[in-house]
Design a protein around this motif. Structure first.
Motif: not given
Length: 254
Positions: A65-69, A71-83
């Motif tokens: 996820l760190f790479a997606l955020q 290196q790829a500038n995506l906003t994909i993130h842990p959300g909901g109950k996981t966060a």
């Protein structure tokens, strides 16, 4: 600088556990041909099409996820109950049942290598723009790097977004009860920016029911609660202030 020094220096620029995206490596001057040569030389190995790891290092879903955020500038993130679980706000949930919930913008997709890789967890991904991607996220330290995750107010709104099909309302209320120190300004900003009428009405109803101090600072006039009634269940209880029908178990919850 010879090629070995170049790749070593580059690989060391990222923390351990982080995935290297082919697209990012290409942008930084490493051609596919070169990457395949590094693979033969056993400096890197592939974890799926478009994703690499340095030899001796094992990927984690957080590192991916760190790479997606980053290196790829995506906003994909842990959300909901996981966060909420990662932030220590709920102790009995998700990570214990080997499941993670991720959110991203409506046009963002999880790459095939991420979906195919065996993280040892079930990955639930929801793409939606019901909340803007630039508010309600916070940095969370994950070992050697920081990951953007939903803050508690946004995370609960993401839970409410999944109601009633993927998430139980009573559980959302139990989470709300524990969120007694939310920042009124953050809550107001999220509610004003949220495009889901269902989420806004439920959030406000639950906050008021829980009797949190911060609820008193909410300016309802600035929040668009839409028109008409919303029914989430059959044979529920109608809450006239918020024009929603909720389960009896929730309205009677003490």
């Amino acid at each position: 600088m010879d090629k070995q020094q170049k790749i070593n220096r580059f690989l060391n620029s990222q923390p351990p556990g982080v995935v290297y995206l082919s697209s990012w490596l290409t942008e930084n001057g490493f051609s596919t041909q070169l990457l395949n040569r590094y693979k033969k030389s056993r400096w890197i190995y592939s974890i799926g099409s478009g994703a690499w790891m340095r030899m001796g290092d094992k990927p984690t879903y957080q590192g991916a996820l760190f790479a997606l955020q980053e290196q790829a500038n995506l906003t994909i993130h842990p959300g909901g109950k996981t966060a909420l679980s990662l932030l220590g706000k709920v102790h009995y949930l998700e990570l214990s049942i080997k499941q993670i919930t991720l959110f991203g913008r409506s046009e963002e997709k999880l790459p095939a290598w991420f979906l195919k890789y065996n993280w040892g967890l079930k990955v639930d991904y929801y793409s939606s723009s019901f909340l803007p991607s630039n508010i309600g996220l916070q940095n969370l330290e994950q070992g050697a790097f920081n990951l953007l995750v939903s803050n508690p107010a946004r995370a609960l709104m993401e839970c409410l977004y999944l109601v009633p099909k993927k998430q139980e309302l009573v559980e959302c209320y139990e989470i709300m009860e524990g969120l007694n120190n939310l920042r009124p300004k953050q809550v107001q900003e999220l509610l004003e920016a949220c495009s889901s009428v269902k989420v806004k009405r439920l959030f406000l109803y639950m906050a008021e029911k829980a009797g949190h101090d911060w609820f008193k600072y909410t300016n309802l006039e600035k929040i668009d609660l839409g028109k008409g009634k919303r029914s989430l269940v059959k044979d529920g209880v109608y809450i006239s202030k918020y024009r929603i029908t909720v389960p009896k178990a929730l309205e009677n919850y003490e």
